[in-house]
Design a protein around this motif. Structure first.
Motif, short mmCIF file in Angstrom:
data_model
loop_
_atom_site.label_atom_id
_atom_site.label_comp_id
_atom_site.label_asym_id
_atom_site.label_seq_id
_atom_site.Cartn_x
_atom_site.Cartn_y
_atom_site.Cartn_z
N ALA A 18 1.13 -1.55 -0.20
CA ALA A 18 -0.34 0.42 0.01
C ALA A 18 0.78 1.35 -0.34
O ALA A 18 0.83 2.35 0.24
N ASP A 19 2.30 1.37 -0.02
CA ASP A 19 2.75 2.36 -0.11
C ASP A 19 3.17 2.67 -1.89
O ASP A 19 3.88 3.52 -2.13
N ASP A 20 2.87 1.80 -2.59
CA ASP A 20 3.00 2.04 -3.62
C ASP A 20 2.05 2.38 -4.43
O ASP A 20 0.59 2.23 -4.36
N THR A 21 1.47 3.80 -4.77
CA THR A 21 0.24 5.12 -5.36
C THR A 21 0.74 4.90 -6.71
O THR A 21 -0.50 5.86 -6.98
N ASP A 22 1.29 4.11 -7.69
CA ASP A 22 1.76 4.41 -8.73
C ASP A 22 1.26 3.12 -9.52
O ASP A 22 1.37 2.88 -10.64
N LEU A 292 -8.91 6.16 4.86
CA LEU A 292 -10.83 5.30 3.99
C LEU A 292 -11.89 6.46 4.18
O LEU A 292 -12.28 6.55 4.78
N HIS A 293 -12.79 6.19 2.59
CA HIS A 293 -13.92 6.79 2.32
C HIS A 293 -14.74 5.96 1.50
O HIS A 293 -14.12 5.11 1.26
N ASN A 294 -15.54 6.61 0.95
CA ASN A 294 -16.92 5.92 0.28
C ASN A 294 -15.98 6.41 -1.23
O ASN A 294 -16.84 5.71 -2.19
N ARG A 295 -15.23 7.20 -0.82
CA ARG A 295 -14.64 7.07 -2.69
C ARG A 295 -13.12 6.63 -2.61
O ARG A 295 -12.64 6.76 -3.92
N GLY A 296 -12.80 5.85 -1.72
CA GLY A 296 -11.46 5.16 -1.83
C GLY A 296 -10.70 5.20 -0.98
O GLY A 296 -10.96 5.94 0.11
N LEU A 297 -9.32 4.42 -1.07
CA LEU A 297 -8.45 4.45 -0.15
C LEU A 297 -6.89 5.36 -0.83
O LEU A 297 -7.02 5.49 -1.77
N TYR A 298 -6.41 6.40 0.37
CA TYR A 298 -5.84 7.29 -0.24
C TYR A 298 -4.91 7.55 0.77
O TYR A 298 -5.07 6.83 1.67
N ARG A 299 -3.50 7.97 0.08
CA ARG A 299 -2.37 8.05 1.22
C ARG A 299 -1.50 9.14 1.22
O ARG A 299 -1.67 10.01 -0.04
N THR A 300 -1.19 9.92 2.62
CA THR A 300 -0.01 11.16 1.45
C THR A 300 1.35 10.84 3.09
O THR A 300 0.74 9.94 3.37
N ALA A 301 2.05 11.57 1.58
CA ALA A 301 3.66 11.09 2.54
C ALA A 301 4.50 12.69 2.79
O ALA A 301 5.23 12.65 3.46
N GLY A 311 -3.95 2.58 -5.87
CA GLY A 311 -5.66 2.05 -6.91
C GLY A 311 -5.92 0.06 -6.71
O GLY A 311 -5.39 -0.49 -6.84
N VAL A 312 -6.71 0.80 -6.07
CA VAL A 312 -7.42 -0.27 -5.59
C VAL A 312 -8.67 -0.16 -5.82
O VAL A 312 -9.75 0.80 -6.22
N SER A 313 -9.23 -1.80 -6.95
CA SER A 313 -10.30 -2.12 -7.45
C SER A 313 -11.35 -0.84 -7.01
O SER A 313 -11.94 -2.24 -5.74
#
Length: 330
Positions: A18-22, A292-301, A311-313
């Motif tokens: 989950a550290d890979d956002t590409d 995490l919310h209803n629009r997806g899973l997000y990460r900030t560094a 990149g989660v379906s």
């Protein structure tokens, strides 16, 4: 490799790397059809609370799940404890249970509902009952726990649930989540339906810094791993818009030190209309958080300055589901 356990109302997603956002991430779905309530990950074990079928645990990174014994069906809170193999669970009606064998078996801790304030505890959608919404161990003392009852009290134990201390006047009554930090002894942070609160003395007294916080129905709070003065918070105007997909409108806020709250709009993570309240988790590295919310899973560094969608379906059904928990582990 970082793994995120992302709990939605009717699904538990295990997201690897989950550290890979590409790129598209390896994701698997579990516990389909269960009413999921929460998730946490400990040293080699993850446990998932459900409202309809008790607690499930995995020791193989989410490949297989087994039901634990010794808990009722309605488990509403779950957290890894401060000792190896220790876990804590909360239920509806309100009760606290402890496991010392990595969540396999459980024993109820007595006396919680003997507290004087218990007669006033009531969960508004089901006013005849109440439940433990959150359990937060103190990293400096594994026997010191904060327990949020929804709704009515934030209570404590200093001896691992042998005895309980009732709510103090300055604590919030409708606590949804709490956070502690290993580098900040005596400090705790609370996101509650009746506002934000923080303590610097182990819960004896609580302060309520609200400058800049325009939405005070607070749901989730997370503190940066390397800097306990950096706090993220999810909130909305009311429960009606926090949890209802047809009326959803929620926001993310950030606070540094003793400064005012700053709203994190336009940073790459959706906020505002159509967005259900987020569940937050800190990562292991400086500046890293997940939302995490209803629009997806997000990460900030970078502590919330910019966010990237992982990149989660994401199915259409997920867009109408409230997030129930988010845990990050190796």
């Amino acid at each position: 490799m970082t793994t995120c356990y992302a709990a939605l109302r009717e699904a538990l997603l295990v997201v690897r790397d989950a550290d890979d956002t590409d790129s598209d991430l390896e994701t698997s779905a579990h516990l389909d059809g269960h009413d999921v309530e929460g998730i946490d990950v400990g040293d080699g074990t993850a446990c998932c609370a459900t409202f309809d079928d008790g607690l499930f645990r995995t020791a193989d990174g989410g490949e297989t799940w087994t039901r634990a014994s010794g808990l009722p069906d309605s488990v509403t809170a779950i957290v890894a404890g401060g000792r190896p193999g220790e876990w804590w669970a909360g239920t509806e009606p309100s009760a606290v249970y402890r496991s010392g064998d990595d969540g396999r078996t459980w024993e109820r801790r007595p006396g919680l509902t003997d507290l004087p304030s218990a007669s006033s505890w009531s969960f508004p959608p089901r006013p005849h009952t109440h439940h433990v919404r959150w359990i937060e161990p103190d990293p400096a003392d594994p026997d010191h726990l904060y327990v949020g009852v929804e709704a009515g009290a934030l209570v404590r134990t200093r001896d691992g649930g042998e005895t309980w201390e009732d709510r103090v006047p300055s604590a919030r009554r409708d606590n949804h989540s709490l956070a502690t930090h290993p580098d900040a002894p005596g400090r705790a942070w609370a996101a509650a339906g009746d506002g934000y609160a923080e303590t610097a003395d182990g819960g004896e007294t609580w302060d309520h810094p609200h400058d800049g916080l325009d939405h005070r129905y607070c749901w989730s709070v997370a503190v940066e791993s390397a800097d306990p003065t950096l706090v993220l918070l999810s909130s909305a105007q009311s429960a009606r818009v926090a949890h209802n997909a047809d009326r959803a409108e929620s926001y993310l806020y950030r606070r540094r030190g003793d400064g005012a709250w700053e709203r994190l709009d336009g940073r790459g993570v959706p906020t505002g209309e159509g967005v259900l309240r987020a569940v937050l988790a800190r990562g292991d590295s400086a500046g890293v958080f997940y939302a995490l919310h209803n629009r997806g899973l997000y990460r900030t560094a970078d502590g919330g300055d910019s966010w990237a969608r992982l990149g989660v379906s994401w199915s259409e059904a997920f867009e109408r589901q409230t997030p129930r928990g988010l845990a990050v582990g190796e």
